[in-house]
Design a protein around this motif. Structure first.
Motif, PDB file in Angstrom:
ATOM      1  N   GLU A  68      37.242  34.073  35.101  1.00  0.00           N
ATOM      2  CA  GLU A  68      37.591  35.623  34.200  1.00  0.00           C
ATOM      3  C   GLU A  68      38.803  36.367  34.600  1.00  0.00           C
ATOM      4  O   GLU A  68      40.462  36.998  34.694  1.00  0.00           O
ATOM      5  CB  GLU A  68      37.275  35.574  33.216  1.00  0.00           C
ATOM      6  N   LEU A  69      37.934  37.350  35.810  1.00  0.00           N
ATOM      7  CA  LEU A  69      38.314  38.322  36.018  1.00  0.00           C
ATOM      8  C   LEU A  69      39.578  37.910  37.071  1.00  0.00           C
ATOM      9  O   LEU A  69      39.947  38.180  38.071  1.00  0.00           O
ATOM     10  CB  LEU A  69      36.371  38.862  37.206  1.00  0.00           C
TER      11      LEU A  69
ATOM     12  N   VAL B  39      46.350  37.976  37.244  1.00  0.00           N
ATOM     13  CA  VAL B  39      48.271  38.394  36.366  1.00  0.00           C
ATOM     14  C   VAL B  39      49.028  40.296  36.693  1.00  0.00           C
ATOM     15  O   VAL B  39      49.433  41.130  36.900  1.00  0.00           O
ATOM     16  CB  VAL B  39      47.730  38.998  35.528  1.00  0.00           C
TER      17      VAL B  39
ATOM     18  N   TYR C 267      42.741  48.561  36.193  1.00  0.00           N
ATOM     19  CA  TYR C 267      44.111  48.421  36.489  1.00  0.00           C
ATOM     20  C   TYR C 267      45.248  48.578  35.901  1.00  0.00           C
ATOM     21  O   TYR C 267      46.434  48.518  36.320  1.00  0.00           O
ATOM     22  CB  TYR C 267      43.969  46.797  36.481  1.00  0.00           C
TER      23      TYR C 267
ATOM     24  N   HIS D 130      34.746  43.326  31.877  1.00  0.00           N
ATOM     25  CA  HIS D 130      36.382  43.372  32.291  1.00  0.00           C
ATOM     26  C   HIS D 130      36.710  44.329  31.560  1.00  0.00           C
ATOM     27  O   HIS D 130      38.233  44.461  31.967  1.00  0.00           O
ATOM     28  CB  HIS D 130      36.118  42.236  30.935  1.00  0.00           C
ATOM     29  N   GLU D 131      36.508  44.721  30.746  1.00  0.00           N
ATOM     30  CA  GLU D 131      36.668  46.354  29.979  1.00  0.00           C
ATOM     31  C   GLU D 131      37.134  47.462  31.522  1.00  0.00           C
ATOM     32  O   GLU D 131      38.296  48.117  31.286  1.00  0.00           O
ATOM     33  CB  GLU D 131      36.462  46.849  28.850  1.00  0.00           C
TER      34      GLU D 131
ATOM     35  N   GLN E  37      37.720  46.992  34.192  1.00  0.00           N
ATOM     36  CA  GLN E  37      38.835  45.881  34.834  1.00  0.00           C
ATOM     37  C   GLN E  37      39.736  46.446  34.429  1.00  0.00           C
ATOM     38  O   GLN E  37      41.026  46.979  35.073  1.00  0.00           O
ATOM     39  CB  GLN E  37      38.625  44.819  35.363  1.00  0.00           C
ATOM     40  N   SER E  38      40.317  45.840  33.658  1.00  0.00           N
ATOM     41  CA  SER E  38      41.740  46.519  32.418  1.00  0.00           C
ATOM     42  C   SER E  38      41.734  48.089  32.664  1.00  0.00           C
ATOM     43  O   SER E  38      43.234  48.407  33.434  1.00  0.00           O
ATOM     44  CB  SER E  38      41.721  45.997  31.283  1.00  0.00           C
TER      45      SER E  38
ATOM     46  N   ARG F 155      42.673  37.812  36.325  1.00  0.00           N
ATOM     47  CA  ARG F 155      43.196  38.970  35.320  1.00  0.00           C
ATOM     48  C   ARG F 155      43.052  39.612  37.035  1.00  0.00           C
ATOM     49  O   ARG F 155      44.807  40.016  36.505  1.00  0.00           O
ATOM     50  CB  ARG F 155      41.912  39.581  35.028  1.00  0.00           C
ATOM     51  N   GLN F 156      42.911  39.718  37.612  1.00  0.00           N
ATOM     52  CA  GLN F 156      43.716  40.259  39.046  1.00  0.00           C
ATOM     53  C   GLN F 156      44.866  39.569  39.440  1.00  0.00           C
ATOM     54  O   GLN F 156      45.960  40.083  39.968  1.00  0.00           O
ATOM     55  CB  GLN F 156      42.561  39.827  39.880  1.00  0.00           C
TER      56      GLN F 156
END
Length: 181
Positions: free
Chosen positions: A109-110, A116, A62, A55-56, A58-59, A113-114
């Motif tokens: 959750e991924l 967003v 992105y 998740h981190e 990914q952030s 976030r995608q």
């Protein structure tokens, strides 16, 4: 997460590289630690689990993608041409994004976030189309969605052996179509 911490940044960079090469399933925290010359426990100290690290990453990825969009679309960034150049140069980031898209199908959750990210990227492009090309809000939004789809497809095509030139020509055709009113 404090991305300015050199150890955190190194772990994220290395994890992104490992995930883009081997995928999420095949890559372990021990693999990432080994790449850095660290024990798995050090990686685990900063990230409670592999899922938290994914998740981190990914952030982190992105954030880089949005930075490439902003830079390419900035007044000195040569507009869509600048954006295309920035996106083509980030092969590891593209491979990571493909992994993230795939994993997003299994991880709600991924996926959220995608969505967003896509909304933010679409907004940046819509703002560009409205301000630089004087398009209406509705037309700018549609063009932004189309542009993201085209760029995603063309960057994947450009990664294939012998296809970079074809992707460049297709991008030029896309620009010509967008320029027509």
């Amino acid at each position: 997460m404090n991305w300015s911490n050199p150890r955190v940044s190194a772990i994220l960079e290395t994890a992104a590289s490992c995930f883009s090469k081997g995928g999420f399933t095949a890559t372990t925290l021990a693999d990432i630690g080994r790449e850095l010359g660290l024990r798995k426990s050090i990686v685990h100290y900063y990230f409670a689990s592999k899922a938290a690290l994914v998740h981190e990453v990914q952030s982190f990825a992105y954030g880089r993608y949005l930075d490439a969009l902003r830079q390419g679309l900035s007044s000195g960034g040569d507009g869509l041409n600048g954006l295309w150049k920035n996106l083509k140069q980030g092969e590891a980031l593209r491979n990571l994004n493909i992994e993230l898209w795939s994993e997003g199908r299994r991880d709600p959750e991924l996926l959220a976030r995608q969505n967003v990210l896509q909304d933010e990227a679409r907004r940046l492009l819509a703002d560009y189309y409205q301000s630089e090309q004087k398009r209406s809000a509705a037309e700018a939004d549609s063009l932004a969605t189309l542009t993201l789809s085209v760029l995603d497809g063309l960057t994947v095509l450009a990664d294939r052996d012998g296809m970079a030139e074809r992707a460049d020509r297709a991008f030029e055709s896309f620009l010509a179509l967008v320029a027509k009113r």
